[in-house]
Scaffold this motif. Structure first.
Motif, short mmCIF file in Angstrom:
data_model
loop_
_atom_site.label_atom_id
_atom_site.label_comp_id
_atom_site.label_asym_id
_atom_site.label_seq_id
_atom_site.Cartn_x
_atom_site.Cartn_y
_atom_site.Cartn_z
N CYS A 1 -7.32 -0.61 3.04
CA CYS A 1 -6.47 0.37 3.72
C CYS A 1 -5.74 -0.29 4.88
N ASP B 1 -4.66 -0.81 8.53
CA ASP B 1 -5.38 -0.62 9.78
C ASP B 1 -4.38 -0.35 10.90
N PRO C 1 -2.15 4.65 4.76
CA PRO C 1 -2.30 4.49 3.30
C PRO C 1 -3.29 3.39 2.94
N CYS C 2 -3.78 3.45 1.71
CA CYS C 2 -4.68 2.45 1.15
C CYS C 2 -4.07 1.84 -0.09
N ARG C 3 -4.45 0.63 -0.36
CA ARG C 3 -3.97 -0.07 -1.55
C ARG C 3 -5.00 0.12 -2.65
N ARG C 4 -4.55 0.69 -3.78
CA ARG C 4 -5.45 0.99 -4.88
C ARG C 4 -5.17 0.16 -6.12
N GLU D 1 -8.91 -4.11 -3.03
CA GLU D 1 -8.41 -2.89 -2.43
C GLU D 1 -8.62 -2.93 -0.93
N ASN E 1 -2.78 10.34 7.00
CA ASN E 1 -3.71 9.21 7.07
C ASN E 1 -2.98 7.92 6.69
N ALA F 1 0.81 -1.22 0.00
CA ALA F 1 0.00 0.00 0.00
C ALA F 1 0.84 1.26 0.00
#
Length: 591
Positions: free
Chosen positions: A412, A414, A352-355, A410, A350, A320
């Protein structure tokens, strides 16, 4: 029959209250049991450390309810506070046990070792929206420094940062970061500038007056001369500056010295280059130190292989956050992910998120990973380089992820993932710092620097004009030095940004004896040093409130350097210690 029903009715009426209590107790018991069952299930679903390295994807990272997610977001500052300590927030940079003025003692000189301030990550990360600058309302020290640099320097390209225009190895180096908010790869940020300015301000409060750094030398001008010649306002050897040839250490040194010195003396500074991150000068080459570092890295790799849960978390967070692709190399080093995660934590960004498809994050060959290291190594800390180059090749095949363990959707990162990764890194740091290899490697790596420090101590007590010596280095610089001296910082081998280690040299007003004390990040650690502990030091009053300070005789460190330094290595000198193979103890292969 009628009488029996009448008796039962009367009995029931009389004991109605008892029945109500019994029913209410049963209801409360069932309610509590249900709550415990629910909480237990929630903890089981969210507990990564006991999952055995299961898959990480939308199903796992979103197992908590919307309400609990909101609660995690609101409490993230407290949750990650212990990890943010290594970020050195400005509130953490304060004066504590630092000396300067001791009753009955004169400060002869100070030798200060620092780690550079906050920097960008060492690997390419998805840093959209991360602000590595100072707060929007500004920082008065940063504003004053930036204004001074812009007004006193000339720019060759018209850019928004000025350059060092003196002849030498640092000619043309920018004095300020290139961008206000950016997190450039391996470069100092404006937050890092702010940190060193605040450290310099603390040093100014403590040392500037006792050392006479605020006084202008007399006899430098003729009676009718009213012109300003900045280069003559500072004795060439009054303040001595050493830094490695990296922008982040060079800029950190100048920011600290700007807050410490008057502006005219700052303009007169000359900066000397150290060709080694260990500041070893003439005593650098040592094969056995590399052997010890490889052994320690191998132990760390083995510890990682036992933790499938951490491996899975490392892959999920790295996928991510890092910008690796299938042809550039995968994620094999947890400290690479930790370093990238600190870019997020240190700047309150924030998670991160995996896109993208997680299966794109795959392991590549050692050669591909080495190519990436070579690119980043232009401005990379030695510690990270050693970990990547020396420890990963041996375990690369074992770190291949199970394709079935990574979800292709997808999701995010945690907070519980961050806890798992960072707590493992902290545990590994503590274990490494306690190992005999760490101490021995530090002795070999820091020998040249300790010799250099003792040499300047002798100059200070012999009437030389040198008053302040600065070594602007890296985390590994302080790791080697603290390991060699036996100083424990409570964080293992982790060194915070803008950390400082001061050697204060004093002369007694009553006699001609000379002493020194060591202060690490504001705390007196003199008693931690073997040749200064217990009755080997002198305890004196530090201030009017009765606080104490420990002073160690100068001859103790001289005797240690010349007689006892190589005893733990079964050698008598540096050359012999570096040539003699170091045997393994019974538990040398364990943490």
């Amino acid at each position: 029959m009628r009488l029996l029903l009448k008796d039962l009715t009367r009995f029931t009426t009389q004991h109605r209250t008892l029945y109500c209590y019994l029913f209410l107790s049963l209801w409360i018991f069932l309610l509590i049991a249900g709550m415990y069952r629910y909480v237990g299930n929630a903890e089981h679903n969210g507990n990564l450390l006991g999952s055995g390295g299961g898959g990480f994807g939308p199903g796992t990272v979103r197992s908590s309810s919307a309400g609990s997610a909101s609660s995690d977001a609101s409490s993230s500052a407290q949750r990650f506070a212990k990890y943010r300590e290594r970020c050195a927030p400005l509130a953490q940079l304060i004066r504590m046990d630092d000396g300067g003025i001791l009753e009955g003692w004169k400060l002869q000189g100070v030798l200060l070792v620092i780690r550079h301030g906050d920097r960008g990550p060492m690997s390419h990360v998805h840093a959209n929206g991360i602000n590595c600058g100072v707060p929007a309302d500004g920082d008065s020290l940063v504003n004053r420094y930036r204004s001074f640099v812009h007004n006193s320097s000339s720019s060759a390209s018209g850019a928004n940062h000025m350059y060092w225009n003196k002849v030498g190895p640092f000619h043309g180096f920018p004095l300020l970061p290139a961008t206000e908010r950016g997190c450039p790869l391996g470069q100092l940020t404006y937050k890092g500038i702010a940190q060193l300015l605040h450290v310099g301000d603390i040093m100014h409060q403590i040392y500037a007056h006792p050392l006479g750094l605020l006084l202008k030398p007399t006899g430098l001008r003729s009676a009718g001369d009213t012109t300003t010649t900045p280069h003559t306002l500072l004795n060439s050897d009054e303040v001595v500056v050493f830094t490695t040839r990296y922008r982040r250490t060079f800029q950190s040194a100048l920011a600290l010295l700007f807050a410490l010195l008057p502006p005219d003396k700052w303009l007169a500074l000359n900066v000397k280059e150290s060709h080694s991150m260990a500041f070893c000068f003439a005593d650098c080459s040592c094969a056995q130190s590399l052997v010890l570092q490889k052994r320690l890295a191998s132990l760390a790799d083995r510890q990682l292989l036992r933790r499938s849960d951490v491996l899975a978390v490392m892959q999920w967070i790295g996928g991510a956050l890092l910008q690796h692709t299938a042809t550039e190399g995968g994620i094999t080093n947890p400290f690479e992910v930790v370093d990238a995660m600190l870019t997020v934590l240190c700047h309150d960004a924030n998670l991160p998120c995996r896109r993208r498809n997680a299966s794109q994050t795959v392991m590549a060959s050692t050669r591909a990973n080495q190519d990436l290291v070579d690119v980043i190594n232009i401005d990379q800390d030695e510690t990270a380089t050693n970990q990547q180059q020396e420890g990963l090749a041996a375990v690369e095949s074992e770190l291949q992820p199970d394709p079935g363990s990574l979800d292709t959707g997808e999701g995010c990162v945690d907070p519980v993932h961050v806890d798992a990764l960072m707590s493992f890194a902290d545990e590994l740091s503590q274990r490494s710092a306690r190992h005999t290899y760490y101490k021995r490697s530090g002795l070999l790596r820091a020998y040249g620097m300790i010799r250099h420090i003792v040499g300047y101590m002798l100059k200070m007590i012999s009437g030389d004009r040198t008053k302040f010596v600065l070594y602007s280095g890296h985390d590994c610089t302080m790791q080697y030095l603290t390991a060699a001296l036996g100083i424990v910082n409570g964080q293992g081998q982790t060194i915070n940004y803008a950390s400082r280690l001061a050697f204060e040299v004093y002369r007694s007003d009553a006699h001609t004896d000379y002493y020194f004390r060591v202060v690490y990040n504001g705390r007196d650690v003199t008693q931690q040093i073997d040749f200064c502990e217990g009755g080997k030091s002198l305890r004196v009053t530090r201030d009017s409130r009765g606080n104490k300070a420990d002073l160690c005789p100068i001859e103790n460190i001289i005797r240690f350097l010349h007689e006892d330094y190589f005893a733990p290595l079964n050698a008598t000198n540096f050359k012999e210690a570096c040539a003699t193979p170091i045997g393994q103890t019974a538990k040398a292969n364990e943490f």
